[in-house]
Design a protein around this motif. Structure first.
Motif, PDB file in Angstrom:
ATOM      1  N   UNK A  38       6.383   2.246  12.666  1.00  0.00           N
ATOM      2  CA  UNK A  38       5.340   1.752  11.710  1.00  0.00           C
ATOM      3  C   UNK A  38       4.029   1.644  12.171  1.00  0.00           C
ATOM      4  N   UNK A  39       4.087   1.180  13.306  1.00  0.00           N
ATOM      5  CA  UNK A  39       2.615   1.111  13.867  1.00  0.00           C
ATOM      6  C   UNK A  39       1.962   2.350  14.172  1.00  0.00           C
ATOM      7  N   UNK A  40       2.794   3.318  14.531  1.00  0.00           N
ATOM      8  CA  UNK A  40       2.271   4.880  14.498  1.00  0.00           C
ATOM      9  C   UNK A  40       1.601   5.317  13.192  1.00  0.00           C
ATOM     10  N   UNK A  41       2.428   5.084  12.154  1.00  0.00           N
ATOM     11  CA  UNK A  41       1.861   5.344  10.997  1.00  0.00           C
ATOM     12  C   UNK A  41       0.571   4.736  10.675  1.00  0.00           C
ATOM     13  N   UNK A  42       0.426   3.326  10.764  1.00  0.00           N
ATOM     14  CA  UNK A  42      -0.858   2.710  10.740  1.00  0.00           C
ATOM     15  C   UNK A  42      -1.915   3.188  11.404  1.00  0.00           C
ATOM     16  N   UNK A  43      -1.773   3.687  12.455  1.00  0.00           N
ATOM     17  CA  UNK A  43      -2.711   4.328  13.320  1.00  0.00           C
ATOM     18  C   UNK A  43      -3.684   5.329  12.660  1.00  0.00           C
ATOM     19  N   UNK A  44      -3.152   6.044  11.577  1.00  0.00           N
ATOM     20  CA  UNK A  44      -3.844   7.050  10.835  1.00  0.00           C
ATOM     21  C   UNK A  44      -4.461   6.419   9.822  1.00  0.00           C
ATOM     22  N   UNK A  45      -4.523   5.294   9.753  1.00  0.00           N
ATOM     23  CA  UNK A  45      -5.678   4.567   8.488  1.00  0.00           C
ATOM     24  C   UNK A  45      -5.081   4.879   7.248  1.00  0.00           C
ATOM     25  N   UNK A  98       1.575  -6.558   6.694  1.00  0.00           N
ATOM     26  CA  UNK A  98       0.854  -5.472   6.981  1.00  0.00           C
ATOM     27  C   UNK A  98       0.084  -4.803   5.784  1.00  0.00           C
ATOM     28  N   UNK A  99       0.783  -4.911   4.470  1.00  0.00           N
ATOM     29  CA  UNK A  99      -0.060  -4.418   3.289  1.00  0.00           C
ATOM     30  C   UNK A  99      -1.153  -5.219   2.959  1.00  0.00           C
ATOM     31  N   UNK A 100      -0.907  -6.585   3.196  1.00  0.00           N
ATOM     32  CA  UNK A 100      -2.075  -7.375   3.115  1.00  0.00           C
ATOM     33  C   UNK A 100      -3.377  -7.153   4.175  1.00  0.00           C
ATOM     34  N   UNK A 101      -2.993  -7.220   5.190  1.00  0.00           N
ATOM     35  CA  UNK A 101      -3.877  -7.092   6.475  1.00  0.00           C
ATOM     36  C   UNK A 101      -4.489  -5.472   6.584  1.00  0.00           C
ATOM     37  N   UNK A 102      -3.973  -4.448   6.204  1.00  0.00           N
ATOM     38  CA  UNK A 102      -4.147  -3.089   6.092  1.00  0.00           C
ATOM     39  C   UNK A 102      -4.765  -2.684   4.850  1.00  0.00           C
ATOM     40  N   UNK A 103      -4.665  -3.432   3.796  1.00  0.00           N
ATOM     41  CA  UNK A 103      -5.169  -2.947   2.606  1.00  0.00           C
ATOM     42  C   UNK A 103      -4.351  -2.045   2.091  1.00  0.00           C
ATOM     43  N   UNK A 104      -2.864  -1.900   2.133  1.00  0.00           N
ATOM     44  CA  UNK A 104      -1.992  -0.772   1.993  1.00  0.00           C
ATOM     45  C   UNK A 104      -1.246  -0.946   0.298  1.00  0.00           C
ATOM     46  N   UNK A 105      -1.174   0.288  -0.049  1.00  0.00           N
ATOM     47  CA  UNK A 105      -0.270   0.542  -1.055  1.00  0.00           C
ATOM     48  C   UNK A 105       0.990   0.967  -0.427  1.00  0.00           C
TER      49      UNK A 105
END
Length: 257
Positions: free
Chosen positions: A162-169, A197-204
């Motif tokens: 998951x961390x690696x996926x988040x690294x791609x913004x 992480x949805x909240x912190x990274x503004x994810x869908x």
């Protein structure tokens, strides 16, 4: 605001239709579950979104842009990241280097500047190092930064992926059975992590998961597939009490069996 849309998406493998006329309208900031029995076509949909499989019919639209058939790395650059049902890490690299590798997707410096170690490249490398470390901290993996990914316990490997996926913004995060192999305590912690992480990274987030307690707890709405066909779509409570879903999903009369 609609962020990711799948319009009448179909995938055929020869004479077999794995996904039939699938539609999805994922709104910005949503957390949506995609469930169904094994072989229902859930992971096939992820593979179609990321162009691991070519779409037979239909369109995939991200932020108003048609990305159908776009190369996988370009789709990632557009803002879609995913994890896998079977963990795919660089097992012989450290946790830190696994995340650093993903950060390089956004590297702007040229090959020439890298070869000669020019100031612009060195600055970007420092920023990547800082970002990788920040992501490890966010997922409570900092103390494992120098451990080989393949040596980490299963639950930590899931978090590292998951961390690696988040690294791609990413704008959209596709999670394919993130709770697989986890015990109830780890699954509870994972649920909290996904929401955080949805909240912190503004994810869908679009989530495939067999753990119904996780799905019903965190998903705002749920889509149910059976043999590649959508058989239900609604709020968790509606899905939980849908007789057709219960029968198709498990055939036991108990969605939590």
């Amino acid at each position: 605001m609609s962020l990711l849309k799948l319009e009448h998406v179909t995938k055929r493998f020869g004479g077999l239709t794995a996904v039939s006329d699938f539609n999805l309208d994922l709104q910005e900031g949503e957390l949506v579950g995609l469930i169904g029995p094994n072989g229902a076509g859930k992971t096939t949909i992820f593979n179609l979104i990321t162009n691991t499989y070519l779409v037979s019919e239909g369109k995939i639209i991200l932020g108003g842009k048609d990305i159908t058939g776009m190369k996988t790395d370009k789709i990632t650059a557009e803002g879609i990241a995913r994890t896998f049902q079977n963990i795919r890490l660089f097992s012989e690299l450290t946790a830190f280097d696994n995340v650093r590798t993903a950060c390089h997707l956004r590297l702007k410096s040229s090959v020439l500047s890298a070869v000669f170690g020019l100031p612009g490249y060195r600055k970007e490398e420092k920023e990547i190092d800082d970002k990788a470390m920040a992501l490890l901290k966010t997922l409570d993996l900092e103390k494992y930064k120098n451990d080989l990914a393949g040596s980490l316990p299963y639950g930590l490997q899931r978090k590292l992926e998951i961390s690696r996926a988040l690294a791609t913004n990413p704008k959209v995060l596709l999670l394919d059975e993130p709770a697989a192999g986890m015990n109830p305590e780890e699954t509870l912690a994972l649920a909290a992590l996904i929401l955080r992480i949805r909240k912190e990274f503004n994810l869908t987030v679009l989530l495939i998961e067999h753990d119904m307690s996780l799905v019903m707890t965190i998903c705002e709405r749920i889509i149910v597939l059976d043999h590649g066909v959508t058989i239900a779509h609604g709020l968790p409570k509606e899905i939980q009490n849908n007789p057709e879903v219960i029968t198709a999903y498990l055939g036991t009369g108990d969605l939590y069996a």
